[in-house]
Enzyme design. Structure first.
Site, PDB file in Angstrom:
ATOM      1  N   SER A 189     -39.961 -11.404 -11.686  1.00  0.00           N
ATOM      2  CA  SER A 189     -39.423 -11.828 -12.978  1.00  0.00           C
ATOM      3  C   SER A 189     -40.027 -13.115 -13.494  1.00  0.00           C
ATOM      4  O   SER A 189     -39.954 -13.391 -14.682  1.00  0.00           O
ATOM      5  CB  SER A 189     -37.914 -11.943 -12.892  1.00  0.00           C
ATOM      6  OG  SER A 189     -37.519 -13.269 -12.730  1.00  0.00           O
ATOM      7  N   HIS A 217     -34.857  -6.689 -10.797  1.00  0.00           N
ATOM      8  CA  HIS A 217     -35.193  -6.841 -12.223  1.00  0.00           C
ATOM      9  C   HIS A 217     -35.595  -5.531 -12.873  1.00  0.00           C
ATOM     10  O   HIS A 217     -36.071  -5.520 -14.009  1.00  0.00           O
ATOM     11  CB  HIS A 217     -36.295  -7.892 -12.403  1.00  0.00           C
ATOM     12  CG  HIS A 217     -35.783  -9.257 -12.137  1.00  0.00           C
ATOM     13  ND1 HIS A 217     -35.054  -9.976 -13.067  1.00  0.00           N
ATOM     14  CD2 HIS A 217     -35.825 -10.027 -11.027  1.00  0.00           C
ATOM     15  CE1 HIS A 217     -34.696 -11.121 -12.549  1.00  0.00           C
ATOM     16  NE2 HIS A 217     -35.142 -11.191 -11.305  1.00  0.00           N
ATOM     17  N   LYS A 248     -27.703  -7.709 -13.422  1.00  0.00           N
ATOM     18  CA  LYS A 248     -28.733  -7.926 -14.441  1.00  0.00           C
ATOM     19  C   LYS A 248     -28.720  -6.726 -15.402  1.00  0.00           C
ATOM     20  O   LYS A 248     -27.874  -6.668 -16.270  1.00  0.00           O
ATOM     21  CB  LYS A 248     -30.060  -8.238 -13.767  1.00  0.00           C
ATOM     22  CG  LYS A 248     -29.963  -9.624 -13.076  1.00  0.00           C
ATOM     23  CD  LYS A 248     -31.126 -10.066 -12.227  1.00  0.00           C
ATOM     24  CE  LYS A 248     -30.786 -11.407 -11.564  1.00  0.00           C
ATOM     25  NZ  LYS A 248     -31.778 -11.853 -10.590  1.00  0.00           N
TER      26      LYS A 248
HETATM   27  C1  LIG Z   1     -31.527 -12.545  -9.244  1.00  0.00           C
HETATM   28  C2  LIG Z   1     -32.288 -12.031  -8.065  1.00  0.00           C
HETATM   29  C3  LIG Z   1     -31.633 -11.669  -6.884  1.00  0.00           C
HETATM   30  C4  LIG Z   1     -30.192 -11.980  -6.657  1.00  0.00           C
HETATM   31  O1  LIG Z   1     -29.363 -11.119  -7.359  1.00  0.00           O
HETATM   32  P1  LIG Z   1     -27.898 -11.643  -7.731  1.00  0.00           P
HETATM   33  O2  LIG Z   1     -27.110 -10.406  -7.935  1.00  0.00           O
HETATM   34  O3  LIG Z   1     -28.045 -12.486  -8.958  1.00  0.00           O
HETATM   35  O4  LIG Z   1     -27.415 -12.455  -6.572  1.00  0.00           O
HETATM   36  C5  LIG Z   1     -32.353 -11.027  -5.894  1.00  0.00           C
HETATM   37  N1  LIG Z   1     -33.674 -10.782  -6.028  1.00  0.00           N
HETATM   38  C6  LIG Z   1     -34.329 -11.156  -7.140  1.00  0.00           C
HETATM   39  C7  LIG Z   1     -35.786 -10.861  -7.240  1.00  0.00           C
HETATM   40  C8  LIG Z   1     -33.672 -11.807  -8.181  1.00  0.00           C
HETATM   41  O5  LIG Z   1     -34.341 -12.225  -9.247  1.00  0.00           O
END
Ligand SMILES: *Cc1c(COP(=O)(O)O)cnc(C)c1O
Length: 403
Positions: A189, A217, A248
Site C-alpha cells: 500500500s 489491501h 479496509k
Molecule cells: C493495515 C495492514 C494490516 C493490519 O490490518 P488491521 O486490520 O488494520 O490491523 C496488515 N497488513 C497490512 C499490509 C496492512 O496494511
C-alpha cells in the site's frame, strides 16, 4: 527522574527534531457525506474532504452494513462477552468464518481482533511449530508480519522487494530439508505495486516451501468477487494461507486467515493471540458478514473505485503533479522530506479543507516521504478539481517557489 522517564523525554525531543512527531487530526466521519468529514478547530466546524481513508469502498458507511450493525446491536448487545472459548462464539462468528473461507476458496477461516493480530499470531504460531523453520520475507512486508516472524525462532531471510531472482537465490541456498515459508503481500500500500503471486507460488513449489499471503489491501477490491489479487490472477489455490482484514475494503473491523482445515484448526488450538482475547463483537461480525456478501455481489462498486483511481492518476499527470508509478488503486505522490511532507499535508488541511496523510519514516525509508491518496467511489470530479488546484498551489507547480 526514573531512567525511563528521561528516555521518553529525550526520544520525543529527537522525534520532534526530525520532523516526524505524529500528531493525529481528529476528523468526524459523517455517514451521509463521506468522504467529507467534520473537523472542529477553535470551536468552529469545517468540512474536510478526506483522501486517505482505507475504507476504500465506503462499506463502513453503506446502508447494508450500518443496518446489519444496528440490528445486531439491538438483538445481541454490544460486546462479545468472552473469548471464543468462554461464551464468546456466536453463530455470527461461525457464519463469518464460513463466508471468508468460501470467498478465498479455502477449507476454513479463523477470525482475529485485527489484521495486525492475525499476522502476528499466525506467523508466530506456524514458525514456532517445527524445529528449523526458515522464513523468506519480502523487504517491504508490513510491520505485523515482521512482528510475527520476530516472535518466532525461525531463521529469517529478507528478499529484495518483489525480486524473484533474489528470492530464488535465498531458497536455493537454504538447507533442502528445512521447513520453509515465503511471506509476502499482494498490494503493497505504500508503493502501490503488486506482487507476482503466481511466480512466487511456482518458486515455492520448486523448493518445497509454503506460502503466506497478506491480501489486506486487496480484499473486497480485486478479483471477480473481491477475493483479492490471488483470485484475480486465478492462483488462490496455490497459496497455503491467505490473510486479510475486515477493516479496509470491507469497512468494518477485524482480521482473519484462511487455509487448509487442519492448519486453521492447529492455529485455533495453539495461537495465544487467538485464544486469550475477547472475540470480535457480534455487532462487527454481523456488519462484516453483510459487507462481504454485498461486496461479492456488487462488482460495480469495485469498478467505480478503479475508474476513480485511474482518473485521478491521469489528472495528476496532466497537472504535472509528481506521482509515483502505481498498478493499484493507491496513488502516491512523492515529497521526499519528512518536514516538508508534514507541512504540505498541514497546508492542504488549513488552507483548503483537504486531508491526505503524510507518510514518513519508519513507514517508508527516509528521503522517500510521500502523500498517499486512496480515491474511492465517492470522490467526485469536483473534489478532484479542488484537490488538484490545492496541490498545485501548495507544491508551487507552475511557479518557481516551492512550499
Ligand atoms: C493495515 C495492514 C494490516 C493490519 O490490518 P488491521 O486490520 O488494520 O490491523 C496488515 N497488513 C497490512 C499490509 C496492512 O496494511
Amino acid at each position: 527522574m526514573h531512567a525511563f522517564h528521561a528516555l521518553c523525554h529525550q526520544a520525543l525531543a529527537d522525534i520532534r527534531a526530525q520532523g516526524r512527531y505524529r500528531s493525529f487530526t481528529p476528523l468526524g466521519r459523517n455517514a451521509e457525506r463521506f468522504p467529507v468529514y467534520e473537523w472542529e478547530q477553535d470551536g468552529r466546524k469545517r468540512d474536510v474532504t478526506v483522501w486517505s481513508a482505507n475504507d476504500y469502498l465506503g462499506m463502513g458507511i453503506a446502508e447494508v452494513t450500518m443496518e446489519a450493525a444496528c440490528a445486531a446491536a439491538r438483538s445481541h448487545g454490544v460486546g462479545a462477552g468472552g473469548t471464543r472459548n468462554i461464551a464468546g462464539t456466536s453463530p455470527l462468528h461461525d457464519a463469518l468464518e464460513a463466508e471468508l473461507a468460501d470467498l478465498h476458496g479455502k477449507e476454513a477461516a479463523l477470525l482475529f481482533t485485527s489484521g495486525y493480530v492475525s499476522n502476528d499470531a499466525a506467523l508466530t504460531t506456524i514458525l514456532g511449530s517445527l524445529p528449523g523453520w526458515e522464513v523468506f520475507s519480502d523487504a517491504k512486508n508490513h510491520a505485523s508480519m515482521i512482528a510475527g516472524m520476530r516472535h518466532s525462532p525461525a531463521k529469517r531471510h529478507i528478499f529484495r522487494h518483489n525480486d524473484l531472482d533474489h528470492l530464488e537465490d535465498l531458497l536455493r541456498a537454504a538447507p533442502a530439508a528445512a521447513p520453509k515459508l515465503i511471506a509476502f503481500e499482494s498490494v503493497y500500500s505504500m508503493d502501490a505495486d503488486i506482487a507476482p503471486i503466481g511466480a512466487i507460488a511456482a518458486l515455492a513449489r520448486k523448493y518445497g516451501a509454503m506460502t503466506y499471503l497478506d491480501e489486506v489491501h486487496a480484499v473486497g477490491l480485486y478479483g471477480p468477487q473481491g477475493g483479492g489479487v490471488a483470485e484475480r490472477d486465478g492462483v488462490a489455490g496455490e497459496i497455503d494461507i491467505i490473510e486479510g482484514t475486515l477493516a479496509k475494503g470491507f469497512g468494518t473491523h477485524g482480521g482473519y486467515i484462511t487455509g487448509r482445515a487442519e492448519v486453521i484448526d492447529f492455529i485455533r488450538s495453539t495461537a495465544a493471540g487467538f485464544i486469550f482475547t475477547t472475540s470480535l463483537p457480534p455487532v462487527i461480525a454481523a456488519a462484516a458478514l453483510a459487507s462481504i456478501r454485498y461486496v461479492r455481489a456488487h462488482p460495480e462498486r469495485r469498478a467505480k473505485l478503479f475508474e476513480r483511481a485511474e482518473t485521478l492518476k491521469r489528472r495528476f499527470d496532466e497537472a504535472g503533479i509528481p506521482r509515483l508509478p502505481s498498478v493499484s488503486h493507491i496513488v502516491p505522490v512523492e515529497i521526499g522530506d519528512a518536514a516538508r511532507c508534514k507541512a504540505v499535508s498541514r497546508r492542504l488541511l488549513d488552507e483548503f479543507g483537504i486531508y491526505v496523510t503524510p507518510i514518513n519514516y519508519p513507514t517508508v525509508p527516509r528521503g522517500t516521504e510521500r502523500l498517499r491518496f486512496t480515491p474511492g467511489p465517492f470522490h467526485t470530479d469536483a473534489m478532484m478539481d479542488d484537490l488538484i488546484a490545492a496541490l498545485r498551489a501548495v507544491l508551487a507547480i507552475g511557479t518557481s517557489q516551492a512550499a
